[in-house]
Design a protein around this motif. Structure first.
Motif, PDB file in Angstrom:
ATOM      1  N   UNK A 208     -11.977  39.745 -21.546  1.00  0.00           N
ATOM      2  CA  UNK A 208     -12.630  40.114 -20.302  1.00  0.00           C
ATOM      3  C   UNK A 208     -13.813  41.014 -20.566  1.00  0.00           C
ATOM      4  N   UNK A 209     -14.517  41.320 -19.513  1.00  0.00           N
ATOM      5  CA  UNK A 209     -15.714  42.161 -19.647  1.00  0.00           C
ATOM      6  C   UNK A 209     -15.925  42.880 -18.321  1.00  0.00           C
ATOM      7  N   UNK A 210     -16.341  44.119 -18.385  1.00  0.00           N
ATOM      8  CA  UNK A 210     -16.581  44.911 -17.183  1.00  0.00           C
ATOM      9  C   UNK A 210     -17.992  45.460 -17.214  1.00  0.00           C
ATOM     10  N   UNK A 211     -18.584  45.609 -16.044  1.00  0.00           N
ATOM     11  CA  UNK A 211     -19.921  46.189 -15.955  1.00  0.00           C
ATOM     12  C   UNK A 211     -19.866  47.674 -16.306  1.00  0.00           C
ATOM     13  N   UNK A 212     -21.017  48.261 -16.585  1.00  0.00           N
ATOM     14  CA  UNK A 212     -21.061  49.689 -16.921  1.00  0.00           C
ATOM     15  C   UNK A 212     -20.507  50.533 -15.781  1.00  0.00           C
ATOM     16  N   UNK A 213     -20.870  50.159 -14.538  1.00  0.00           N
ATOM     17  CA  UNK A 213     -20.389  50.935 -13.398  1.00  0.00           C
ATOM     18  C   UNK A 213     -18.878  50.833 -13.279  1.00  0.00           C
ATOM     19  N   UNK A 214     -18.322  49.658 -13.560  1.00  0.00           N
ATOM     20  CA  UNK A 214     -16.867  49.493 -13.503  1.00  0.00           C
ATOM     21  C   UNK A 214     -16.185  50.302 -14.591  1.00  0.00           C
ATOM     22  N   UNK A 215     -16.736  50.258 -15.798  1.00  0.00           N
ATOM     23  CA  UNK A 215     -16.154  51.025 -16.897  1.00  0.00           C
ATOM     24  C   UNK A 215     -16.162  52.517 -16.596  1.00  0.00           C
ATOM     25  N   UNK A 216     -17.248  52.978 -15.987  1.00  0.00           N
ATOM     26  CA  UNK A 216     -17.369  54.395 -15.667  1.00  0.00           C
ATOM     27  C   UNK A 216     -16.263  54.830 -14.708  1.00  0.00           C
ATOM     28  N   UNK A 217     -15.826  53.907 -13.865  1.00  0.00           N
ATOM     29  CA  UNK A 217     -14.793  54.253 -12.887  1.00  0.00           C
ATOM     30  C   UNK A 217     -13.393  53.906 -13.375  1.00  0.00           C
ATOM     31  N   UNK A 218     -13.252  53.588 -14.662  1.00  0.00           N
ATOM     32  CA  UNK A 218     -11.925  53.366 -15.225  1.00  0.00           C
ATOM     33  C   UNK A 218     -11.408  51.949 -15.128  1.00  0.00           C
ATOM     34  N   UNK A 219     -12.279  50.982 -14.911  1.00  0.00           N
ATOM     35  CA  UNK A 219     -11.851  49.585 -14.821  1.00  0.00           C
ATOM     36  C   UNK A 219     -12.203  48.886 -16.125  1.00  0.00           C
ATOM     37  N   UNK A 220     -11.188  48.477 -16.864  1.00  0.00           N
ATOM     38  CA  UNK A 220     -11.435  47.659 -18.044  1.00  0.00           C
ATOM     39  C   UNK A 220     -10.265  46.709 -18.226  1.00  0.00           C
ATOM     40  N   UNK A 221     -10.532  45.610 -18.921  1.00  0.00           N
ATOM     41  CA  UNK A 221      -9.571  44.525 -19.060  1.00  0.00           C
ATOM     42  C   UNK A 221      -8.991  44.534 -20.467  1.00  0.00           C
ATOM     43  N   UNK A 222      -7.692  44.706 -20.576  1.00  0.00           N
ATOM     44  CA  UNK A 222      -7.037  44.692 -21.883  1.00  0.00           C
ATOM     45  C   UNK A 222      -6.633  43.270 -22.260  1.00  0.00           C
ATOM     46  N   UNK A 223      -6.875  42.910 -23.509  1.00  0.00           N
ATOM     47  CA  UNK A 223      -6.400  41.633 -24.011  1.00  0.00           C
ATOM     48  C   UNK A 223      -4.878  41.602 -23.924  1.00  0.00           C
ATOM     49  N   UNK A 224      -4.332  40.513 -23.375  1.00  0.00           N
ATOM     50  CA  UNK A 224      -2.887  40.396 -23.215  1.00  0.00           C
ATOM     51  C   UNK A 224      -2.360  40.956 -21.911  1.00  0.00           C
ATOM     52  N   UNK A 225      -3.250  41.529 -21.104  1.00  0.00           N
ATOM     53  CA  UNK A 225      -2.835  42.075 -19.809  1.00  0.00           C
ATOM     54  C   UNK A 225      -2.314  40.953 -18.911  1.00  0.00           C
TER      55      UNK A 225
END
Length: 310
Positions: A208-225
């Motif tokens: 997965x991939x998250x935008x910079x703004x999403x990452x800044x707010x704690x949103x990221x996608x873990x492999x295997x999630x």
């Protein structure tokens, strides 16, 4: 590499894109990547002599040298399931040629054959299995392909700050001749909105991939999630194609990230051929993007490593 110093994949792609603009004007899409690769490389002692499709089990494409003369070949997987990726795959391998190849000359063939191993064999995205050097090289080739096929200024003009919908995605993929995945990833990498994309198989995120703004707010996608049972891709698992033409609003609790549950708008597609689902998550813009540092976008590898350390 083609010279003594490391080239920037974005700058090299932009340089070639500007050349195309000067020759062909604004109506240059989709880029004829085969013609461009041949034309650019023929000025070198070791040009690209062949670009062909073939059976490549386990690989999307490869750049390999001719064994008897200074020349390179690009081979892409011509399995029907990968046809939407062919243009990007060729551009990716062309990126390896421009950025990473060891220049070959007649001196490398004095014995009659090339003795050193300098193939570039590119497998489907498996970031958690890559070594650091391999990861950087593959990311650079992807960046080169993305900026060459989808120049940022032109892509921005097509999207123009709109919410991502099926119609908009179809417009972008038609204009640039790329897959939905490539078009989505490009948007995620530059949008100032809080958004993420998730590619999943059998109910689990493969990357997965998250935008910079999403990452800044704690949103990221873990492999295997695990993909939630009430996520749009899971509900529409028996569908083929997009589950809906517009993003569907989902209440808080369907998706949970580090900052806690919050509402999200989901746009989901289920692939008939690749047995994958692709979901675009779009969140409310509650983060001031001016506070975001200008770092390189993170992919699942970065996010997976972060998750292991937390």
């Amino acid at each position: 590499m083609t010279d003594g110093k490391r080239k920037s994949p974005q700058k090299e792609a932009n340089r070639l894109s500007n050349l195309l603009r000067q020759v062909l004007g604004e109506d240059r899409f989709p880029v004829d990547i085969e013609a461009l690769a041949r034309e650019v490389s023929r000025n070198n002692e070791d040009p690209i002599g062949k670009i062909v499709g073939g059976e490549l089990p386990g690989f999307e494409g490869m750049l390999r040298p001719h064994r008897r003369r200074p020349e390179w070949h690009i081979v892409y997987n011509d399995d029907p399931r990968y046809r939407g990726r062919v243009r990007f795959t060729i551009a990716h391998e062309f990126g390896h040629y421009q950025l990473h190849r060891p220049p070959l000359s007649g001196q490398d063939y004095v014995s009659g054959t090339l003795e050193r191993d300098c193939d570039f064999q590119c497998k489907p995205l498996r970031p958690s299995a890559w070594q650091d050097a391999e990861r950087q090289r593959e990311e650079e080739a992807d960046t080169f392909a993305s900026f060459l096929l989808m120049p940022l200024d032109d892509y921005r003009a097509q999207v123009d700050g709109e919410e991502m919908t099926v119609d908009l995605l179809n417009h972008v993929t038609d204009r640039y001749g790329v897959s939905l995945t490539a078009a989505c990833r490009k948007w995620i990498d530059f949008t100032d909105k809080r958004a993420a994309m998730v590619v999943a198989r059998d109910g689990y995120a493969t990357w997965g991939r998250a935008s910079r703004a999403a990452l800044k707010s704690g949103i990221f996608v873990r492999s295997g999630m695990q993909i939630p049972e009430n996520a749009l891709a899971a509900i529409g698992a028996d569908e083929k194609g997009f589950v809906s033409s517009q993003p569907v609003s989902r209440p808080a609790g369907v998706r949970n990230f580090s900052r806690g549950p919050e509402p999200v708008r989901e746009l989901a597609m289920v692939s008939e051929f690749l047995d994958l689902s692709l979901t675009i998550l779009q969140f409310d813009d509650t983060v001031d993007v001016r506070e975001i540092e200008e770092d390189e976008p993170w992919d699942t590898y970065d996010q997976f490593q972060l998750g292991r350390g937390s």
